[in-house]
Design an enzyme around this catalytic site. Structure first.
Site, PDB file in Angstrom:
ATOM      1  N   PRO A  44     -22.834 -58.642 -28.780  1.00 48.76           N
ATOM      2  CG  PRO A  44     -21.391 -57.401 -27.441  1.00 48.76           C
ATOM      3  CD  PRO A  44     -21.422 -58.343 -28.590  1.00 48.76           C
TER       4      PRO A  44
ATOM      5  CD  GLU B 101     -11.648 -53.730 -26.978  1.00 48.70           C
ATOM      6  OE1 GLU B 101     -12.622 -53.021 -26.679  1.00 48.70           O
ATOM      7  OE2 GLU B 101     -11.088 -54.497 -26.176  1.00 48.70           O
TER       8      GLU B 101
ATOM      9  NE  ARG C  43     -31.233 -78.808 -22.670  1.00 48.93           N
ATOM     10  CZ  ARG C  43     -32.341 -79.077 -22.002  1.00 48.93           C
ATOM     11  NH1 ARG C  43     -33.460 -78.487 -22.338  1.00 48.93           N
ATOM     12  NH2 ARG C  43     -32.335 -79.911 -20.997  1.00 48.93           N
TER      13      ARG C  43
ATOM     14  CG  ASP D 130     -36.098 -77.809 -20.818  1.00 48.86           C
ATOM     15  OD1 ASP D 130     -36.033 -78.601 -19.882  1.00 48.86           O
ATOM     16  OD2 ASP D 130     -35.338 -77.791 -21.789  1.00 48.86           O
TER      17      ASP D 130
HETATM   18  N1  ADE Z   1     -19.787 -61.428 -27.596  1.00 47.87           N
HETATM   19  C1  ADE Z   1     -19.480 -60.700 -26.519  1.00 47.87           C
HETATM   20  N2  ADE Z   1     -20.520 -60.540 -25.717  1.00 47.87           N
HETATM   21  C2  ADE Z   1     -21.567 -61.185 -26.311  1.00 47.87           C
HETATM   22  C3  ADE Z   1     -22.925 -61.375 -25.980  1.00 47.87           C
HETATM   23  N3  ADE Z   1     -23.458 -60.868 -24.879  1.00 47.87           N
HETATM   24  N4  ADE Z   1     -23.689 -62.091 -26.815  1.00 47.87           N
HETATM   25  C4  ADE Z   1     -23.167 -62.609 -27.945  1.00 47.87           C
HETATM   26  N5  ADE Z   1     -21.900 -62.452 -28.318  1.00 47.87           N
HETATM   27  C5  ADE Z   1     -21.098 -61.755 -27.516  1.00 47.87           C
END
Ligand code: ADE
Length: 258
Positions: A88, A116, A154, A169
């Site tokens: 994230p 975590e 793709r 797309d």
């Molecule tokens: N792992 C946990 N959440 C994630 C996300 N939003 N993007 C990539 N990997 C992740």
């Protein structure tokens, strides 16, 4: 495209890549996937891949050494590669990055973190590109990895049955897609727009472009902000705005380039 996926859930990933387009791409020899169980690189009888965080706190952290060993094994088998760390904290995954991955000549190595997160020394020791699929947290890197591979594959010529499908797309040229219809002409009182039945390819093309602009304007106006519009797109968008009874909400659109 060649993908090496390091995961704690090899069965899940193997199953996921055995359907639909990912399956077809592998059958056509356009996608090669190898899945590595991170636990195979642990060195204790319990095959421990995680541990409690130094400093205390909730959750478990993926241990560095099994991942280093797994990556060493991939390096020994494949040579140079491009490392992707789904996280994230990473740069946002976009159609542009999907295009870039689809053209990558080196194997793509994905490390699917869980719990975590992973020991910071994995990032420090291996480098790699951290990539996020959105501003939310999912439980592990498997789904983000599959999203990235699917979006990239793709775009490889020959993967889609109709080579023009990917070209139209959503996002391929920065706009959302236009609406699609199939038989029958009337469903519960709702009819196919007559232009699509007209056989007039120029009119159909114009309608689709206008509806792509309308969709983008109504659903994701941020995508139009700062976009340089061609004269034709500007004309079509002005028609949309009149029909939608509103004005340029985003500041004046940029002038035309083509
Ligand atoms: N792992 C946990 N959440 C994630 C996300 N939003 N993007 C990539 N990997 C992740």
């Amino acid at each position: 495209m060649h993908c090496e996926i390091l995961t704690l859930f090899p069965g899940f990933v193997r199953e996921a890549v055995s359907y639909s387009m990912l399956k077809r791409a592998q059958e056509k020899g356009l996608l090669h996937v190898r899945i590595h169980d991170i636990r195979d690189y642990t060195d204790d009888p319990h095959r421990t891949a995680d541990d409690a965080p130094y400093g205390g706190g909730a959750g478990m952290i993926m241990k560095a050494e099994p991942l280093f060993r797994a990556v060493d094994a991939v390096r020994a088998q494949c040579g140079a590669f491009r490392l992707i760390l789904p996280s994230p904290q990473g740069e946002p995954f976009t159609q542009r990055l999907a295009q870039d991955l689809s053209r990558e000549e080196r194997p793509l190595v994905f490390i699917c973190g869980h719990y975590e997160g992973f020991d910071e020394r994995i990032r420090l020791g291996l480098g790699g590109q951290e990539v996020s699929i959105g501003d939310y947290v999912v439980t592990g890197g498997e789904l983000p990895t599959l999203v990235m591979i699917d979006a990239a594959v793709r775009l490889i010529p020959g993967v889609l049955g109709d080579p023009t499908s990917a070209q139209y797309d959503s996002f391929t040229d920065g706009l959302l897609d236009y609406p699609h219809y199939t038989r029958p002409v009337r469903v519960r009182g709702l009819e196919v727009p007559p232009v699509l039945l007209s056989g007039n390819h120029k009119a159909i093309h114009r309608w689709r472009r206008k509806e792509a602009l309308r969709n983008t304007y109504c659903k994701r106006p941020d995508l139009l902000k700062d976009r340089v519009l061609s004269q034709e797109d500007r004309r079509l968008l002005e028609e949309v705005l009149q029909e939608e009874a509103c004005e340029w909400p985003l500041g004046e659109p940029q002038g035309s380039v083509t």
